[in-house]
Design a protein around this motif. Structure first.
Motif, PDB file in Angstrom:
ATOM      1  N   GLY A 130       0.880  -1.102  -0.114  1.00 55.43           N
ATOM      2  CA  GLY A 130      -0.061  -0.166   0.190  1.00 55.43           C
ATOM      3  C   GLY A 130       0.896   0.963  -0.087  1.00 55.43           C
ATOM      4  N   SER A 131       0.504   2.425   0.053  1.00 55.71           N
ATOM      5  CA  SER A 131       0.881   3.675   0.145  1.00 55.71           C
ATOM      6  C   SER A 131       2.087   3.413   0.873  1.00 55.71           C
ATOM      7  CB  SER A 131       0.371   5.238   0.176  1.00 55.71           C
ATOM      8  OG  SER A 131      -0.510   5.220   0.672  1.00 55.71           O
ATOM      9  N   ARG A 132       1.044   3.260   2.919  1.00 55.25           N
ATOM     10  CA  ARG A 132       2.211   3.684   3.785  1.00 55.25           C
ATOM     11  C   ARG A 132       2.735   2.007   4.349  1.00 55.25           C
ATOM     12  NH1 ARG A 132      -0.346   8.441   7.038  1.00 55.25           N
ATOM     13  NH2 ARG A 132      -0.109  10.070   5.315  1.00 55.25           N
ATOM     14  N   THR A 133       1.628   0.828   3.979  1.00 55.38           N
ATOM     15  CA  THR A 133       2.388  -0.243   4.865  1.00 55.38           C
ATOM     16  C   THR A 133       1.783  -1.527   3.789  1.00 55.38           C
ATOM     17  OG1 THR A 133      -0.567  -0.105   5.894  1.00 55.38           O
ATOM     18  CG2 THR A 133       1.285   0.518   7.285  1.00 55.38           C
ATOM     19  N   ILE A 134       1.859  -2.660   4.368  1.00 45.51           N
ATOM     20  CA  ILE A 134       1.998  -3.784   3.824  1.00 45.51           C
ATOM     21  C   ILE A 134       1.275  -4.622   4.120  1.00 45.51           C
ATOM     22  CG2 ILE A 134       4.044  -3.453   2.185  1.00 45.51           C
ATOM     23  CD1 ILE A 134       5.272  -5.006   3.598  1.00 45.51           C
ATOM     24  N   THR A 135       0.582  -5.582   3.455  1.00 50.32           N
ATOM     25  CA  THR A 135      -0.907  -6.425   4.089  1.00 50.32           C
ATOM     26  C   THR A 135      -0.164  -7.671   3.862  1.00 50.32           C
ATOM     27  OG1 THR A 135      -2.035  -5.746   3.152  1.00 50.32           O
ATOM     28  CG2 THR A 135      -2.082  -4.798   4.864  1.00 50.32           C
ATOM     29  N   PRO A 147      -3.270 -13.821   0.421  1.00 57.32           N
ATOM     30  CA  PRO A 147      -2.990 -15.589   1.137  1.00 57.32           C
ATOM     31  C   PRO A 147      -2.179 -16.274   1.452  1.00 57.32           C
ATOM     32  CG  PRO A 147      -5.336 -14.102  -0.561  1.00 57.32           C
ATOM     33  CD  PRO A 147      -3.948 -12.859  -0.051  1.00 57.32           C
ATOM     34  N   ALA A 148      -1.199 -16.059   0.045  1.00 57.46           N
ATOM     35  CA  ALA A 148      -0.046 -17.290   0.461  1.00 57.46           C
ATOM     36  C   ALA A 148       0.534 -16.427   0.895  1.00 57.46           C
ATOM     37  CB  ALA A 148       0.172 -16.786  -0.983  1.00 57.46           C
ATOM     38  N   GLY A 149       0.651 -15.343   1.166  1.00 58.26           N
ATOM     39  CA  GLY A 149       1.691 -14.674   2.357  1.00 58.26           C
ATOM     40  C   GLY A 149       0.900 -14.858   3.627  1.00 58.26           C
ATOM     41  N   GLU A 150      -0.088 -15.722   4.260  1.00 59.39           N
ATOM     42  CA  GLU A 150      -0.355 -15.837   5.894  1.00 59.39           C
ATOM     43  C   GLU A 150      -0.167 -17.096   5.645  1.00 59.39           C
ATOM     44  OE1 GLU A 150      -4.656 -14.859   4.973  1.00 59.39           O
ATOM     45  OE2 GLU A 150      -4.080 -12.527   5.220  1.00 59.39           O
ATOM     46  N   LEU A 151      -0.056 -18.121   4.435  1.00 58.98           N
ATOM     47  CA  LEU A 151      -0.095 -19.584   4.617  1.00 58.98           C
ATOM     48  C   LEU A 151       1.551 -19.604   5.197  1.00 58.98           C
ATOM     49  CD1 LEU A 151      -0.963 -22.087   4.904  1.00 58.98           C
ATOM     50  CD2 LEU A 151      -0.355 -22.179   2.110  1.00 58.98           C
ATOM     51  N   LEU A 152       2.402 -18.755   3.855  1.00 59.55           N
ATOM     52  CA  LEU A 152       3.740 -18.797   4.515  1.00 59.55           C
ATOM     53  C   LEU A 152       3.922 -18.569   6.120  1.00 59.55           C
ATOM     54  CD1 LEU A 152       6.354 -20.158   3.381  1.00 59.55           C
ATOM     55  CD2 LEU A 152       6.626 -17.405   2.668  1.00 59.55           C
TER      56      LEU A 152
END
Length: 259
Positions: free
Chosen positions: A51-56, A59-64
Motif C-alpha cells: 500500500g501507500s504506507r503499509t504492506i499487508t 493469502p499465500a503470505g498468510e499461509l507462509l
C-alpha cells in the motif's frame, strides 16, 4: 529457502513495512526488498500487497507466515539445545495451556526446578483447546494442558489433582450476584458473550445437559479484559471465566498431555 530470509519475512510481517523491518534488522532497505522479491520468485507467489504506507499479507503470505513461525521456533530450539550440550543443565521448556488455575501447579514446579537448575527458561503459549492441540500436533510445546473430556488417544497423559471452577462474569449489582451458584435456567434468559477459549459441548457436559443453542449468545470473546468492558455496561454477561475472576461458578476437570 535460507533461515535468514525467513526471519526477514517475519520481521516485515511484524513491522508492516519494509522500512521498519530494515531498521529493526539493521540491513539496507534495497537489500531487504531484493531478498523478499527473490523469495516470491522462488515460491511463485506474491506474498505482500503493498500500500501507500503499509504492506499487508496476501493469502499465500498468510499461509507462509504460519508455517515460517513454526520453522523459526523449531530452529531456535535446536540451536539452544545444541549450544547447551556441554554446559550445566539448562534449556527451554515450552508449555501450551488454556486459562486454568492448574497453571499454579506448573508455576510451583517451575520454581522448584529453577532452584536446582537456574538456567532453565519457561515459555508459555496460551490458547483454547484446539490451539493447544494444534501446537501438540506440530510438536512445538513439550506438553500441553487441556480440559477434560478431551481426545487423549494420541498422547501420553496424566490427570492433574485439581478442578477448575468456571464462573459467570457480571456486575456486582446484577440480580444473579446474590445467588449461591449458577443454574441452567439462570443462563437461558440473559445475553451472553461466550468465550472462544473453551469448547462448550466438552467443558459443560459434566455440569448440565443443555447445549449452546439453549442460550441467548450475542457474541464471543477471546481476551477477558475486553469482555469485562462489555460486562461493565450492564447489558451482557461473559461465560465462562475462571471462578476467581467471576462472581458465581461451577466445576470443570483438567488433564495434562504430552505429545
Amino acid at each position: 529457502m535460507y533461515l535468514r530470509v525467513l526471519r526477514y519475512f517475519l520481521a516485515i510481517v511484524e513491522e508492516r513495512s519494509i522500512t521498519g523491518a530494515a531498521e529493526y534488522l539493521s540491513v539496507s532497505q534495497p537489500s531487504l526488498s531484493r531478498q523478499i522479491k527473490d523469495l516470491e520468485e522462488h515460491l511463485g507467489h506474491k506474498l505482500f500487497a503493498r500500500g501507500s504506507r503499509t504492506i499487508t499479507l496476501t493469502p499465500a503470505g498468510e499461509l507462509l507466515r504460519d508455517q515460517i513461525r513454526k520453522i523459526v521456533l523449531m530452529a531456535d530450539r535446536a540451536e539452544a539445545e545444541l549450544t547447551s550440550v556441554d554446559k550445566p543443565i539448562s534449556g527451554n521448556v515450552y508449555i501450551g495451556a488454556g486459562e486454568t488455575e492448574a497453571v499454579r501447579l506448573l508455576a510451583r514446579a517451575a520454581e522448584c526446578m529453577l532452584q536446582q537448575y537456574p538456567q532453565v527458561k519457561f515459555h508459555i503459549f496460551s490458547g483454547n483447546g484446539q490451539a493447544v492441540t494444534d501446537q501438540l500436533e506440530s510438536k512445538l510445546p513439550d506438553f500441553g494442558l487441556l480440559f477434560e473430556p478431551s481426545d487423549n488417544t494420541k498422547y501420553t497423559y496424566i490427570s492433574l489433582p485439581t478442578a477448575d471452577r468456571w464462573g459467570l462474569l457480571m456486575r456486582k449489582d446484577s440480580t444473579l450476584a446474590s445467588h449461591d451458584g449458577i443454574r441452567q435456567e439462570d443462563l437461558e434468559q440473559i445475553p451472553l458473550l461466550l468465550s472462544r477459549q473453551v469448547r462448550f459441548d466438552r467443558e459443560f457436559s459434566g455440569w448440565s445437559p443443555f447445549s449452546e443453542h439453549d442460550l441467548h449468545i450475542v457474541g464471543t470473546y477471546n481476551l477477558l479484559f475486553n469482555a469485562s468492558l462489555f460486562v461493565s455496561e450492564g447489558w451482557v454477561r461473559a461465560l465462562p471465566v475462571p471462578h476467581h475472576q467471576s462472581d458465581r461458578g461451577f466445576k470443570s476437570g483438567l488433564q495434562a498431555f504430552r505429545a
